[in-house]
Design a protein around this motif. Structure first.
Motif, PDB file in Angstrom:
ATOM      1  N   UNK A 120       0.858  -1.172   0.000  1.00 54.86           N
ATOM      2  CA  UNK A 120       0.000   0.000   0.000  1.00 54.86           C
ATOM      3  C   UNK A 120       0.896   1.223   0.000  1.00 54.86           C
ATOM      4  N   UNK A 121       0.308   2.402   0.174  1.00 55.48           N
ATOM      5  CA  UNK A 121       1.115   3.622   0.167  1.00 55.48           C
ATOM      6  C   UNK A 121       2.160   3.514   1.262  1.00 55.48           C
ATOM      7  N   UNK A 122       3.420   3.604   0.916  1.00 49.88           N
ATOM      8  CA  UNK A 122       4.460   3.440   1.938  1.00 49.88           C
ATOM      9  C   UNK A 122       4.459   4.613   2.902  1.00 49.88           C
ATOM     10  N   UNK A 123       4.611   4.312   4.178  1.00 53.80           N
ATOM     11  CA  UNK A 123       4.660   5.377   5.184  1.00 53.80           C
ATOM     12  C   UNK A 123       6.107   5.740   5.461  1.00 53.80           C
ATOM     13  N   UNK A 124       6.403   7.012   5.325  1.00 49.76           N
ATOM     14  CA  UNK A 124       7.687   7.551   5.769  1.00 49.76           C
ATOM     15  C   UNK A 124       7.364   8.738   6.652  1.00 49.76           C
ATOM     16  N   UNK A 125       8.111   8.938   7.724  1.00 50.60           N
ATOM     17  CA  UNK A 125       7.821  10.084   8.589  1.00 50.60           C
ATOM     18  C   UNK A 125       7.778  11.375   7.781  1.00 50.60           C
ATOM     19  N   UNK A 126       6.838  12.272   8.111  1.00 51.51           N
ATOM     20  CA  UNK A 126       6.733  13.528   7.366  1.00 51.51           C
ATOM     21  C   UNK A 126       8.035  14.314   7.462  1.00 51.51           C
ATOM     22  N   UNK A 127       8.447  14.845   6.327  1.00 51.42           N
ATOM     23  CA  UNK A 127       9.757  15.491   6.264  1.00 51.42           C
ATOM     24  C   UNK A 127       9.638  16.813   5.521  1.00 51.42           C
ATOM     25  N   UNK A 128      10.277  17.837   6.071  1.00 51.21           N
ATOM     26  CA  UNK A 128      10.323  19.140   5.409  1.00 51.21           C
ATOM     27  C   UNK A 128      11.773  19.434   5.062  1.00 51.21           C
ATOM     28  N   UNK A 129      11.988  19.793   3.814  1.00 50.22           N
ATOM     29  CA  UNK A 129      13.349  20.084   3.372  1.00 50.22           C
ATOM     30  C   UNK A 129      13.398  21.530   2.905  1.00 50.22           C
ATOM     31  N   UNK A 130      14.401  22.242   3.368  1.00 47.54           N
ATOM     32  CA  UNK A 130      14.565  23.633   2.951  1.00 47.54           C
ATOM     33  C   UNK A 130      15.557  23.664   1.800  1.00 47.54           C
TER      34      UNK A 130
END
Lengths: 18, 104
Positions: free
Chosen positions: A1-11
């Motif tokens: 299913x949709x793989x879960x990866x921790x939410x990540x913000x990249x600048x």
């Protein structure tokens, strides 16, 4: 299913090194 | 051992940020007076984009974690801490702000 990866913000710097 | 993070209040996207999905990337662009501040932009991964779009000023971190855990079919307790940390990161970056409490 949709793989879960921790939410990540990249600048991304668009101006530079000089 | 780090102390538990205090629960985040409901957040809403900052009005100074434009978000778009472009070529599979979810971009968050800070703008000022309608013009992009092009020194830097932010990108979020898939789960981050889902979290960001769930920020409506009413849902708190627990509710968002519940919805994300359903969407990706992973345990809620696993998502909860990730969401709390992500919301803190968004707030530090100025991309979200605490929602005003609704008048009674």
């Amino acid at each position: 299913r949709r793989p879960y990866e921790p939410p990540l913000l990249r600048r991304v710097r668009l101006v530079p090194v000089l | 051992m780090t102390p538990p993070r205090p629960a985040s209040p409901p957040m809403r996207p900052s009005p100074d940020v434009v978000s778009r999905r472009i070529a599979g990337e979810y971009l968050l662009v800070p703008v000022c007076n309608g013009a992009a501040q092009m020194d830097f932009i932010f990108t979020a991964n898939e789960v981050g984009s889902v979290v960001y779009r769930l920020l409506d000023g009413r849902r708190d971190a627990a509710e968002i974690a519940r919805l994300v855990s359903q969407e990706f079919e992973v345990p809620e307790e696993r998502v909860r801490e990730d969401v709390e940390g992500f919301l803190a990161t968004l707030q530090e970056a100025g991309l979200v702000r605490p929602a005003e409490p609704e008048p009674r």
